[in-house]
Design a protein around this motif. Structure first.
Motif, PDB file in Angstrom:
ATOM      1  N   ASN A 103      40.640  59.628  49.062  1.00 53.51           N
ATOM      2  CA  ASN A 103      41.334  58.481  48.486  1.00 53.51           C
ATOM      3  C   ASN A 103      42.169  58.921  47.299  1.00 53.51           C
ATOM      4  O   ASN A 103      41.667  59.243  46.246  1.00 53.51           O
ATOM      5  CB  ASN A 103      40.322  57.425  48.044  1.00 53.51           C
ATOM      6  CG  ASN A 103      41.033  56.140  47.673  1.00 53.51           C
ATOM      7  OD1 ASN A 103      42.229  56.134  47.404  1.00 53.51           O
ATOM      8  ND2 ASN A 103      40.284  55.051  47.652  1.00 53.51           N
ATOM      9  N   THR A 146      44.136  57.258  45.559  1.00 52.94           N
ATOM     10  CA  THR A 146      44.491  56.256  44.558  1.00 52.94           C
ATOM     11  C   THR A 146      43.319  55.895  43.666  1.00 52.94           C
ATOM     12  O   THR A 146      43.429  55.021  42.826  1.00 52.94           O
ATOM     13  CB  THR A 146      44.966  54.949  45.228  1.00 52.94           C
ATOM     14  OG1 THR A 146      43.895  54.459  46.022  1.00 52.94           O
ATOM     15  CG2 THR A 146      46.176  55.173  46.083  1.00 52.94           C
ATOM     16  N   SER A 147      42.196  56.567  43.876  1.00 51.04           N
ATOM     17  CA  SER A 147      41.022  56.075  43.181  1.00 51.04           C
ATOM     18  C   SER A 147      40.756  56.731  41.827  1.00 51.04           C
ATOM     19  O   SER A 147      39.844  56.349  41.141  1.00 51.04           O
ATOM     20  CB  SER A 147      39.793  56.258  44.058  1.00 51.04           C
ATOM     21  OG  SER A 147      39.598  57.630  44.269  1.00 51.04           O
TER      22      SER A 147
END
Ligand SMILES: *[C@@H]1O[C@H](CO)[C@@H](O)[C@H](O)[C@H]1NC(C)=O
Ligand SMILES: *[C@@H]1O[C@H](CO)[C@@H](O)[C@H](O)[C@H]1NC(C)=O
Ligand SMILES: *[C@@H]1O[C@H](CO)[C@@H](O)[C@H](O)[C@H]1NC(C)=O
Ligand SMILES: *[C@@H]1O[C@H](CO)[C@@H](O)[C@H](O)[C@H]1NC(C)=O
Ligand SMILES: *[C@@H]1O[C@H](CO)[C@@H](O)[C@H](O)[C@H]1NC(C)=O
Length: 411
Positions: free
Chosen positions: A43, A45-46
């Motif tokens: 991920n 965007t985390s």
């Protein structure tokens, strides 16, 4: 693959061999399978916090003089294109210290933040790193602006024993080394140039203890050498401040050490009574890193000043963990001990600042053919401790090499 071959794993964190902190009572144990490689980095965007500030570390990378600039290779690669953010600040300097940063980082434990650390301690260290030099890894010079910055990052892996890579390594513009980087006697294999030495205070001291008998009797020093502090604990901020000011460390586990220019040359390892902590076959007593040696130590040579020191940004370390080295270990009982290895942090630092990067002495799929370190006299197997995820690191280096983003030395 970079997987350990056997089921023999060291479950309790053995924090000895220049890897990490406080040595808890330790033992070796056959145990459940090691979490597989490629656990994370999914991920993109985390991760938190590092989109706010744009830093200057990537400011001079676009240039036409590089035959194979790594940012082009990144852009061409569907997976890595989404992971790399070359504008992420790599270094933390006084100019980035804001209330907002304090509020954000004080919620996370070191090395990812400042939880439990005092505002005053952080402020007093960062206010010493308040020039533009502190925000950039490389000195800005006309020559560098118009050329391709070629970096070699030299890990301490046994693959370098007999490699005869010294001249190739030294031919790079900048050479990064770390922890127990023994040079004397190994120049043909590892070169003799050091531009950056990366460490945490803990790994530096553990290296002096563990590898003293292999010739690591001082941290590399030199007028052009710069030190990269990895802030894994409050003691790193405290040591850094004392090093810049040239005063003995006033408090904490390193109290009395004279890291900087006023220090006298000291002989003997910082903890002379301790021998190389190789993996024991039986439980053994804790080594306490708070033991203070009988003499104040000098670490960084006679010309220590703010310009000698760089500090990795805790948000950069989080970003690397989230995107590149998100180990399954994070969600185990050992999660708090896990962090990328010093070598991984240095190699990823180079990948975010240089135009071309070669990695020497890093883990390869055939790591079992080689000793743990290049300077050992008798072959010693590499052991996978739970404070790092070397399997995951091995597959990352392999994939970055395949993608043409770095050149991984293999044999
Ligand atoms: C990635 O993380 C963000 C923020 O934490 C979250 O909103 C998003 O759903 C995650 N995406 C995936 C594919 O897990
Ligand atoms: C931060 O450090 C600077 C320089 O030492 C000092 O002038 C300033 O008062 C400090 N700020 C706080 C809030 O402690
Ligand atoms: C750094 O210098 C700037 C300008 O001189 C000042 O505003 C800022 O407070 C300083 N930062 C620290 C942490 O001392
Ligand atoms: C490093 O090695 C080169 C030759 O390989 C030599 O010319 C140079 O003097 C050495 N530098 C140091 C600091 O030992
Ligand atoms: C280093 O390499 C030499 C051969 O080049 C070999 O004899 C020796 O065993 C190696 N040392 C270790 C610790 O593996």
């Amino acid at each position: 693959m970079g997987r350990p071959r056997g089921p023999l794993l060291w479950l309790l964190p053995l924090l000895a061999a220049a890897c990490s902190g406080i040595l808890v009572a330790l033992y070796c144990s056959a145990a459940r399978p090691y979490p597989g490689p490629r656990a994370g980095a999914r991920n993109t965007t985390s991760s938190r916090g590092f989109f706010g500030h744009k830093a200057s570390n990537a400011g001079m990378r676009k240039n036409p003089h590089c035959r194979r600039p790594l940012d082009l290779a990144i852009q061409r690669h569907p997976h890595f294109r989404a992971l790399f953010d070359l504008s992420t600040p790599v270094l933390l300097s006084g100019g980035l210290f804001t209330q907002e940063l304090w509020d954000s980082l004080s919620q996370h434990k070191a090395p990812y933040g400042w939880q439990g650390l005092s505002y005053q301690a952080i402020n007093s260290t960062l206010s010493l790193l308040n020039s533009s030099e502190s925000s950039q890894l490389f000195a800005t010079s006309k020559k560098l602006l118009s050329s391709c910055i070629r970096c070699a990052v030299v890990g301490n892996g046994g693959i370098l024993n007999g490699s005869r890579q010294g001249l190739n390594i030294d031919a790079h513009d900048y050479v990064f080394r770390l922890n127990g980087a023994v040079i004397k006697g190994f120049e043909k294999d590892v070169g003799n140039k050091t531009s950056f030495y990366g460490f945490t205070v803990n790994t530096m001291k553990n290296s002096l203890i563990s590898y003293w008998n292999f010739g690591f009797t001082s941290v590399p020093q030199g007028p052009d050498l710069r030190y990269i502090f990895i802030p894994s604990d409050i003691r790193d901020y405290v040591m850094l401040r004392s090093a810049i000011l040239g005063v003995p460390v006033p408090e904490g586990p390193d109290k009395g050490d004279s890291p900087g220019p006023t220090a006298r040359t000291a002989a003997g390892p910082p903890y002379p009574s301790l021998r190389s902590p190789t993996c024991p076959t039986t439980p053994r007593a804790a080594l306490s890193t708070s033991f203070v040696g009988p003499r104040p130590q000098t670490y960084f040579g006679p010309e220590a000043s703010a310009r000698k020191f760089k500090l990795l940004h805790p948000d950069f370390i989080s970003y690397l963990r989230e995107r590149f080295l998100k180990s399954k270990l994070i969600n185990t009982n050992f999660g708090d001990l896990y962090m990328p290895s010093t070598g991984a942090l240095m190699l990823l630092t180079a990948l975010h600042t240089c135009d071309q990067v070669s990695a020497y002495g890093f883990i390869t799929s055939n790591y079992w053919k080689f000793s743990d370190h290049y300077f050992e006299r008798v072959k010693k197997p590499l052991i996978f401790y739970v404070n790092h995820d070397l399997s995951l690191e091995a597959s990352l280096w392999r994939d970055l090499h395949k993608a043409g983003i770095l050149q991984l030395y293999q044999r």
